[in-house]
Design an enzyme around this catalytic site. Structure first.
Site, PDB file in Angstrom:
ATOM      1  N   GLU A 263       0.845  -1.200   0.000  1.00 37.22           N
ATOM      2  CA  GLU A 263       0.000   0.000   0.000  1.00 37.22           C
ATOM      3  C   GLU A 263       0.876   1.244   0.000  1.00 37.22           C
ATOM      4  O   GLU A 263       1.954   1.245   0.616  1.00 37.22           O
ATOM      5  CB  GLU A 263      -0.921  -0.015   1.229  1.00 37.22           C
ATOM      6  N   HIS A 281      -8.290   1.080   1.783  1.00 35.09           N
ATOM      7  CA  HIS A 281      -8.067   0.990   3.226  1.00 35.09           C
ATOM      8  C   HIS A 281      -8.990   1.965   3.980  1.00 35.09           C
ATOM      9  O   HIS A 281      -8.541   2.852   4.707  1.00 35.09           O
ATOM     10  CB  HIS A 281      -6.605   1.282   3.584  1.00 35.09           C
TER      11      HIS A 281
END
Length: 531
Positions: A263, A281
């Protein structure tokens, strides 16, 4: 002089006001955390630093933080804080572990609905002026079996919500007791059974050595054909490439992911596959959760700066300054005893019994208990701390008992920890010598005198000649230096143990070599947090 707090990320106005109302001088600079050099330049003026995820509290920042006493993270994750460097600097690191549980659980439920009914794709198609009603045939949740991997705080809420949707819920969690599962209204199963039965699988475990790739290619192949998989917990729990292959083959009918191995996720094997829902997220991204954690961290930091009270600290127990001077080494010992038990125990724990003998019995036993329990629980949940550990243990149905007795042996004081599982009891005892160093003094009822190091090796064997030489030769041939070597046995020819303090982590091939000799009943590398 009033304490000064810097807020270097975006926090709510209400959180800022909490500091002001408590008489704390607050400097609200919500974009400062993005400028590492500027933050390092000014951090020396502040007693407290309140952050979210944008600010990186590095060793360099901490080196310049001459007056800093506490870092408060509004949220649970503290990967952006160098906790080891903070501990060495004497800076407490706090988080807010319970502020976003409901929000994350609700997101998982929303993602399950989205993938069951192909809502994102149907929405995009309709926005494009198409009317592809027959293309987006979904499935009902009612009556389906939901497999929950990890039935802790967030997983437990998901179980409750799923039961409200009239789903059958099966849960895999090594630390979930049968009694707790019954109270939750879920069926406790082993992982393979969950994989075979579940129509939907949702993950709610931290990323650890034991949970990494828990849905591996091999385990994905064990799942029921047509399963749908939801991950709103941590990236790296699922083999993303294997899942992409399973989606393409049709074995897995859909997936919904909020977290990814890398990420920010700008590319991923799951992207652009049919019936895969992806979000960036967003598990904790609701206004309520953001407000909750902001208010909590402001209250916690204010309490510490004004009264010395420590709440939800990741690197310090909840004790007063006066207690800490005396209890410091004993708190370290408590953590080591718990860590030993935690690393040695794979089955669900039913009870933790802690015995305090002699002088240690007059100390703050609540704090010492927290140290023991946190040490035990950290193997399964690295985010657990001395404040949250008893809560986590209680939610898992683990009974914690304490016994305090007068001096009964050669030591002025000692602590003995025993855990009870369905299969066995396991115990370890330790003390603190006059030099302030914790020691293990008994394992499995066998007396020893072992210095505790960061890297250790524990072995058990039948008491026969040649074990010392075998261990020494194997270590020497493989370049593993032994700092300390401790032996013990219950009787001649009976059961024997060895505890080696080594300079570096034991290489995997050396472990396999020792196991392959057939001379040991158990060979277990151990790791301890030693400052």
């Amino acid at each position: 002089m009033a304490p000064k707090v810097l807020i270097s990320d975006k926090l709510s106005d209400a959180a800022v006001q909490i500091f002001k109302d408590r008489g704390i001088e607050v400097d609200f600079q919500p974009d400062l955390g993005k400028d590492k050099d500027k933050l390092a330049e000014v951090i020396g003026k502040y007693d407290g630093l309140a952050i979210r995820s944008a600010t990186k509290v590095t060793e360099k920042i901490l080196a310049a933080a001459d007056n800093l006493k506490v870092v408060g993270r509004a949220g649970i994750g503290t990967d952006n804080v160098d906790k080891d460097a903070a501990s060495k600097k004497g800076v407490i690191v706090m988080n807010t572990p319970f502020g976003n549980m409901i929000t994350t659980a609700e997101h998982a439920i929303a993602m399950m609905f989205a993938v069951a009914r192909q809502i994102p794709e149907a929405s995009a198609s309709t926005h494009a002026g198409k009317w592809e009603k027959s293309k987006f045939m979904g499935v009902e949740l009612t009556g389906k079996t939901l497999g929950v991997i990890g039935a802790g705080n967030i997983g437990g809420i998901v179980c409750d919500r799923a039961r409200g949707l009239k789903m059958k819920v099966v849960a895999y969690d090594p630390y979930l007791s049968n009694k707790k599962a019954d109270n939750m209204g879920v069926e406790k199963v082993e992982l393979d059974e969950l994989l075979a039965r579940a129509d939907f699988i949702t993950l709610h475990v931290p990323y650890t050595e034991s949970t990494a790739n828990i849905l591996s290619r091999e385990n994905l192949a064990k799942t029921k054909k047509g399963v749908r998989i939801i991950n709103c917990a941590r990236g790296g729990l699922v083999d993303e490439e294997a899942l992409a292959d399973a989606l393409k083959s049709g074995h897995v009918a859909g997936a919904a992911f909020d977290v990814f191995k890398v990420e920010p996720a700008t590319e991923n094997p799951l992207f652009n596959l049919p019936n895969v829902v992806c979000t960036p997220h967003l598990g904790a991204a609701t206004s309520e959760a953001q407000e909750n954690v902001a208010l909590q961290v402001a209250e916690q930091m204010a309490n510490y700066l004004l009264t010395g009270a420590v709440e939800n600290a990741l690197n310090m127990p909840s004790v007063t300054a006066e207690e800490a001077k005396v209890m410091g080494p004993w708190l370290t010992l408590a953590g080591h005893l718990g860590s030993f038990i935690g690393q040695m125990t794979d089955e669900p724990i039913r009870a933790i019994n802690i015995l305090y003998d002699g002088s240690v019995g007059s100390m703050n036993l609540d704090a010492l208990n927290c140290g023991v329990v946190a040490g035990i629980m950290k193997r399964a949940n690295p985010d657990v701390n001395m404040v949250s550990a008893p809560v986590v243990a209680r939610e898992k149905g683990i009974q914690i008992s304490t016994t305090n007795q007068d001096k009964s042996g050669v030591f002025d004081g000692y602590v003995k920890v025993t855990v009870v599982t369905a299969k066995r009891e396991r115990s370890v005892a330790g003390t603190v010598f006059s030099d302030g160093k914790p020691r293990f003094i008994q394992i499995k009822g066998i007396n020893i005198d072992a210095e505790i190091g960061q890297h250790m090796l524990y072995t058990t064997n039948n008491d026969v000649p040649g074990i010392i030489g075998l261990l020494g030769n194997t270590m020497g041939k493989n370049g593993v230096n032994i700092a300390n070597f401790t032996l013990g046995r219950n009787e001649a020819g009976g059961e024997a143990i060895a505890l080696l303090y080594i300079d570096d982590a034991l290489p995997h091939d050396v472990l396999k070599t020792l196991e392959g000799t057939g001379m040991f009943n158990q060979v277990k590398p151990l790791e301890f947090m030693v400052s």
